[in-house]
Design an enzyme around this catalytic site. Sequence first.
Site, PDB file in Angstrom:
ATOM      1  N   ASP A 130     -17.460 -12.445   7.516  1.00 58.49           N
ATOM      2  CA  ASP A 130     -16.011 -12.331   7.418  1.00 58.49           C
ATOM      3  C   ASP A 130     -15.529 -11.773   8.757  1.00 58.49           C
ATOM      4  OD1 ASP A 130     -13.402 -11.620   7.040  1.00 58.49           O
ATOM      5  OD2 ASP A 130     -13.728 -10.474   5.198  1.00 58.49           O
ATOM      6  N   LYS A 138      -6.262 -13.525  10.629  1.00 61.91           N
ATOM      7  CA  LYS A 138      -5.522 -12.617  11.514  1.00 61.91           C
ATOM      8  C   LYS A 138      -5.197 -13.216  12.887  1.00 61.91           C
ATOM      9  CE  LYS A 138      -6.163  -8.285   9.187  1.00 61.91           C
ATOM     10  NZ  LYS A 138      -7.234  -8.045   8.216  1.00 61.91           N
ATOM     11  N   TYR A 197       0.824  -1.225   0.000  1.00 63.94           N
ATOM     12  CA  TYR A 197       0.000   0.000   0.000  1.00 63.94           C
ATOM     13  C   TYR A 197       0.852   1.267   0.000  1.00 63.94           C
ATOM     14  CZ  TYR A 197      -3.303  -3.476   1.907  1.00 63.94           C
ATOM     15  OH  TYR A 197      -4.056  -4.589   2.143  1.00 63.94           O
ATOM     16  N   TYR A 245     -14.448  -4.291   3.319  1.00 66.71           N
ATOM     17  CA  TYR A 245     -13.127  -4.770   2.894  1.00 66.71           C
ATOM     18  C   TYR A 245     -13.086  -6.270   3.158  1.00 66.71           C
ATOM     19  CZ  TYR A 245      -8.203  -5.868   2.817  1.00 66.71           C
ATOM     20  OH  TYR A 245      -7.002  -6.465   2.528  1.00 66.71           O
TER      21      TYR A 245
HETATM   22  C1  LIG Z   1      -7.342  -8.430   6.788  1.00 68.96           C
HETATM   23  C2  LIG Z   1      -8.675  -8.848   6.306  1.00 68.96           C
HETATM   24  C3  LIG Z   1      -8.823  -9.765   5.244  1.00 68.96           C
HETATM   25  C4  LIG Z   1      -7.643 -10.307   4.480  1.00 68.96           C
HETATM   26  O1  LIG Z   1      -6.776 -11.073   5.232  1.00 68.96           O
HETATM   27  P1  LIG Z   1      -5.277 -11.316   4.724  1.00 68.96           P
HETATM   28  O2  LIG Z   1      -4.724 -12.324   5.684  1.00 68.96           O
HETATM   29  O3  LIG Z   1      -4.582 -10.001   4.786  1.00 68.96           O
HETATM   30  O4  LIG Z   1      -5.363 -11.836   3.331  1.00 68.96           O
HETATM   31  C5  LIG Z   1     -10.089 -10.151   4.886  1.00 68.96           C
HETATM   32  N1  LIG Z   1     -11.176  -9.675   5.527  1.00 68.96           N
HETATM   33  C6  LIG Z   1     -11.080  -8.792   6.531  1.00 68.96           C
HETATM   34  C7  LIG Z   1     -12.319  -8.317   7.208  1.00 68.96           C
HETATM   35  C8  LIG Z   1      -9.832  -8.334   6.949  1.00 68.96           C
HETATM   36  O5  LIG Z   1      -9.736  -7.431   7.936  1.00 68.96           O
END
Ligand SMILES: *Cc1c(COP(=O)(O)O)cnc(C)c1O
Length: 399
Positions: A223, A250, A6, A133
Site C-alpha cells: 500500500d 494521494k 476525525y 493504516y
Molecule cells: C491515506 C491512505 C489510504 C486511504 O486513502 P484515501 O484516499 O483517503 O481513501 C490508504 N492507505 C494509506 C497508506 C494511506 O496513507
Amino acid sequence: MIWYPYQQMKTMKDPYKIIDAKGVWLYTEDNRMIDSVSSWWSVIHGYKHPVLTEAIKSQAERFSHVMLGGLTHDPVEKLSATLEHWLPGDLNYSFFSDSGSVAVEVALKMALQYYVNRGELHRTKVLSLTHSYHGDTFKTMEVGDDEDYHFILEAYGSNPNVVHVPTEIPALETAFELCHEDLNCLIVEPLLQGAGGMRMYDLSFLKRARELCDQYDVLLIFDEVATGFGRTGNRFVADLVLPDILVLGKALTGGYIGHAATVANQKVYEGFYDDDPDKALMHGPTFMGNPLACSVAQKSIELFEQEDYLTKIRRIEAVTRREMEGFTDPRIKEIRIMGGCVCIEVHDPEVLAGYQQFAYERGVFARPFLRYLYAMVPYIIGEEELVAILDTMKTWFSR
Ligand SMILES: *Cc1c(COP(=O)(O)O)cnc(C)c1O
C-alpha cells in the site's frame, strides 16, 4: 452543516478558511501559511501549478467524465501506458478507482479472488502489520490497526480473518509458519507507516517478507498510497522490493483531484484471465479512470521525471537532518526522518495541545495527531520555507 473528518463536532475549533493557494502557501482572509501537510501528503508539486491546472482545463473543455464500462478514452489509456512503463517489474495492469481506501479494497478483493479462482477457498486470511493504516472503509479498517478503529473490535470481537504482526522478522516468520495455508496476502505500508504514527522500519523486513511470500505462495501487497511518488526518498519502495500488487493514491494526481490505482503484476492478472465470466474481477467505481484525474496524473508524473524530484527530496531530507541535528527535549521520545517525512514523537499527547494555533500564528499550517508532530512538505518547497517549518516545531519545545 458540514460534518468534519476525525472531529468531535461538539468540541472542535473552527477550521481555517482557505480563499486561495499557490506554491507551498495557503491563504486565509488575513494570514498566509506554509502547508507542512501537503493536504494529507498529496500536493507534491504545490498549489496552482500552471502545468497541472492547464491539464485539467484542457481536458474539461473536451469532456470531464465518461464511464469506463464499455467506453474508453485517451487520458486513461495514456496513464495506464505510462504506469506500465514507469512502474518496476511486471506491475503492468492498472485498475483505477476514486480513492486510496477503495484501491486497497480492490487489492484485498483481488488477493482473495485470485485464490478462489484457483479453487483454494480456505485462503481467507490477511496478514498485516500492527499500527498499520490502510483506509477508512470497512475492510480496510479491519485490516489496519489504527487505534481510532478499535471500536470495531469492541463491537465484533477480533476478526479471525485478519492477523497482525509487528515489523520484526522473527514475528513475521512465526506468523507464516502458523497460518500460511490460510493466507491470501500480506499487506504492508512499506518502510513508512503513515497514519499509524510515521513509524519507520528496515528494508530487510520487506526482503524477508518477499521471500516468505514466495516460499508459501502468498501475495504481497504494497500500500504505497502514502509512500509512493518519492515520500520515502525512493520513487516507490516497490523499486527496492517488488510486490505482486501495488496500491497508489494521494500524490497520484499531484493532489488535484481524488484518484487511485491498484496495479497488479502478470501472475495476478493471469489468475483472472479466463473464458469463465465468474473469474472476472467484479468491481467498477462510477468515477474510475476519470479523464480529468488521468490527465493531471499524467502531467504530474512527467513533471516528477523532468524536474528530477528525487534530487529535490534528497535535499529536503538533508536540510531536515541538518536542522534537527542535536535537537532534543525531555518531552520528546524520538525524532524520525525519512525522505520527505519528519516526525517528532512525544511521550504525552498533551504536549502537542495548542500547537496548531501556535504554528498558524507563525505562518505554518500543521496538523499533529496523538503523540505525533510531523511535516510532509510539497517537494517544490524552498529551503527558507522548510527551515521555517522546522524552526516552528523546535520553538514549540523551547517555550
Ligand atoms: C491515506 C491512505 C489510504 C486511504 O486513502 P484515501 O484516499 O483517503 O481513501 C490508504 N492507505 C494509506 C497508506 C494511506 O496513507
